[in-house]
Design a protein around this motif. Sequence first.
Motif, mmCIF file in Angstrom:
data_model
loop_
_atom_site.group_PDB
_atom_site.id
_atom_site.type_symbol
_atom_site.label_atom_id
_atom_site.label_comp_id
_atom_site.label_asym_id
_atom_site.label_seq_id
_atom_site.Cartn_x
_atom_site.Cartn_y
_atom_site.Cartn_z
ATOM 1 N N SER A 184 28.354 11.433 52.124
ATOM 2 C CA SER A 184 28.230 10.994 53.813
ATOM 3 C C SER A 184 26.864 10.213 54.106
ATOM 4 N N VAL A 185 26.015 10.074 52.895
ATOM 5 C CA VAL A 185 24.895 9.236 52.865
ATOM 6 C C VAL A 185 25.036 7.710 52.573
ATOM 7 N N PHE A 186 26.349 7.282 51.900
ATOM 8 C CA PHE A 186 26.461 5.991 51.640
ATOM 9 C C PHE A 186 27.152 5.372 52.348
ATOM 10 N N GLU A 187 26.867 3.927 52.374
ATOM 11 C CA GLU A 187 27.356 2.927 52.963
ATOM 12 C C GLU A 187 28.315 1.991 52.270
ATOM 13 N N LYS A 188 29.237 1.373 52.923
ATOM 14 C CA LYS A 188 29.973 0.573 51.986
ATOM 15 C C LYS A 188 29.226 -0.515 51.019
ATOM 16 N N GLY A 189 29.479 -0.876 49.919
ATOM 17 C CA GLY A 189 28.822 -1.660 49.048
ATOM 18 C C GLY A 189 27.697 -0.994 48.278
ATOM 19 N N ASP A 190 27.235 0.145 48.643
ATOM 20 C CA ASP A 190 26.283 1.049 47.773
ATOM 21 C C ASP A 190 26.736 1.292 46.402
ATOM 22 N N LYS A 191 25.762 1.362 45.498
ATOM 23 C CA LYS A 191 26.123 1.576 44.181
ATOM 24 C C LYS A 191 25.394 2.821 43.832
ATOM 25 N N THR A 192 25.805 3.523 43.060
ATOM 26 C CA THR A 192 24.820 4.902 42.604
ATOM 27 C C THR A 192 25.785 5.418 41.468
ATOM 28 N N LYS A 193 24.847 6.331 41.101
ATOM 29 C CA LYS A 193 25.679 7.221 39.786
ATOM 30 C C LYS A 193 26.351 8.318 40.002
ATOM 31 N N VAL A 194 27.263 8.803 39.461
ATOM 32 C CA VAL A 194 28.091 10.096 39.594
ATOM 33 C C VAL A 194 28.004 10.461 38.061
ATOM 34 N N VAL A 195 27.723 12.053 38.154
ATOM 35 C CA VAL A 195 27.859 12.976 37.163
ATOM 36 C C VAL A 195 28.949 13.753 37.108
ATOM 37 N N VAL A 196 29.777 13.729 36.026
ATOM 38 C CA VAL A 196 30.989 14.701 36.072
ATOM 39 C C VAL A 196 30.955 15.614 34.690
ATOM 40 N N ASP A 197 31.590 16.709 35.009
ATOM 41 C CA ASP A 197 31.694 17.485 33.793
ATOM 42 C C ASP A 197 33.173 17.467 33.403
ATOM 43 N N ARG A 198 33.522 16.680 32.439
ATOM 44 C CA ARG A 198 34.724 16.650 31.754
ATOM 45 C C ARG A 198 34.844 17.347 30.307
ATOM 46 N N ASN A 199 35.692 18.445 30.504
ATOM 47 C CA ASN A 199 35.894 19.273 29.380
ATOM 48 C C ASN A 199 34.692 20.001 28.833
ATOM 49 N N GLY A 200 33.566 20.065 29.727
ATOM 50 C CA GLY A 200 32.543 20.670 29.226
ATOM 51 C C GLY A 200 31.449 19.812 28.688
ATOM 52 N N LYS A 201 31.833 18.553 28.824
ATOM 53 C CA LYS A 201 30.661 17.692 28.471
ATOM 54 C C LYS A 201 30.219 16.634 29.551
ATOM 55 N N GLU A 202 29.007 16.420 29.807
ATOM 56 C CA GLU A 202 28.517 15.709 31.099
ATOM 57 C C GLU A 202 28.705 14.101 30.819
ATOM 58 N N VAL A 203 29.571 13.609 31.650
ATOM 59 C CA VAL A 203 29.504 12.118 31.744
ATOM 60 C C VAL A 203 28.911 11.578 32.935
ATOM 61 N N GLU A 204 28.315 10.657 32.551
ATOM 62 C CA GLU A 204 27.463 9.870 33.892
ATOM 63 C C GLU A 204 28.029 8.364 34.059
ATOM 64 N N THR A 205 28.552 7.809 35.121
ATOM 65 C CA THR A 205 29.010 6.667 35.212
ATOM 66 C C THR A 205 28.618 5.933 36.603
ATOM 67 N N GLU A 206 28.620 4.747 36.721
ATOM 68 C CA GLU A 206 28.195 4.038 37.833
ATOM 69 C C GLU A 206 29.517 3.834 38.969
ATOM 70 N N ILE A 207 29.182 4.086 40.024
ATOM 71 C CA ILE A 207 30.213 3.824 41.090
ATOM 72 C C ILE A 207 29.772 3.165 42.392
ATOM 73 N N GLU A 208 30.707 2.016 42.670
ATOM 74 C CA GLU A 208 30.678 1.277 43.669
ATOM 75 C C GLU A 208 31.435 1.600 45.048
ATOM 76 N N PHE A 209 30.889 1.710 46.019
ATOM 77 C CA PHE A 209 31.698 1.989 47.130
ATOM 78 C C PHE A 209 32.132 0.898 48.132
#
Length: 408
Positions: A383-408
């Motif tokens: 809820s804190v992000f605005e259109k056009g913001d870029k940030t990092k998202v970290v997911v757990d994929r099959n037990g491994k942490e994967v970090e990626t950049e996401i743009e709204f």
Amino acid sequence: MNKILLLGFLAVITGCNTAYKPEDKIKDDVFFLASDSLEGRQTGTAGEKMAADYIAGRFSDLGLEAKGTDGYFQTFSFKPKTDPHQEITYTVVGKDSTITGTNVIGYIDNNAPYTVVIGAHYDHLGYGAEGSLYRGEEKEIHNGADDNASGVAVMLNLASKLKNIDQGNNYLFMAFSGEEMGLLGSNYFTKNATIDLGKVNYMLNMDMVGRLKQDSTLAVYGVGTSPILKQVVNASNSQFKILEKESGTGPSDHTSFYNSNIPVLHFFTGQHEDYHKPTDDAEKLNYEGMEEISNYILEIITELDDDGKLAFRKTKDESDDVPRFKVVLGVVPDYLFDGKGMRIDGISEDKPAQKAGLQKGDIVVKLGDSAVVDLMSYMRALSVFEKGDKTKVVVDRNGKEVETEIEF
Ligand SMILES: [Zn+2]
């Protein structure tokens, strides 16, 4: 124990003071329940028991009839979940590895045909049980002033008001335990009710009502659970910006009553950055706001008093339209996942999540600076992000942490 006696004594003194204002008592209740001596009121701990004793003492002082199974108390025992996908099972008191929680129940008998249940949970997260959003190294007491000493204080305030007015219903006041562990106290009560559940007219739940903001936004959930509620909720309102939702299902105790075909309303002043953290403290609450909310709820109760038994109506599940966001991630969350994080059940085409390479089955554990431990914290983070913001998202994929950049 001494603290309780002392507080009872102070209550008598302040009660005699002519300058006494109802919100002062609300404040006393919150400051006691959210004090460090109760160590966060986790279900099954000594702090929970102290809180239960305190609430029972308040019920007694207010002249409420005891409506538990042992005076004001109704205990329930359960085995803590080891497998998160397992249903909780209630068990016999005192058996090995069980936790015993205590509901506190008081009653105003007006010899009316129906009873209104007014409830609030009083348990919280102790030193940071499952559900805590605190990520510090040292253990810290989670005082739970807004969550949910605030609701208990407003419930007690309503009890003091309803005691002095002759109304058209009976009133059952309930302080639930086990809420943070999965609505256990309210669930147990609906299966082991100490009054005839068929005679319950409707249920009002106050969970987190202590943070009324400048714009006076008050969420009222469950307005669709009886045809009359929408109109009464609005007609009784003169000062709040009401944010209403139809659904009778939500992350608090009214859900247990809704599931028993009882009309419900849940009052809530909204999320904040101290939610489920050690910083949810008593000095941060809006006590005048709580008094206003109490008056508003009393208005609703009065308004409904000559309407007889309210008709129950099932509502559609609105779990997919909870808060308002300025951006979307483009995923379908797995609402039944109860591990740590937000599990993705589906990915929408051409939305930020897909562009960032997220996959079905990924568990989002971090979004921007915020740790994501469940659906609620995910929504808060988003809820804190605005259109056009870029940030990092970290997911757990099959037990491994994967970090990626996401743009709204
Ligand atoms: Zn909570």
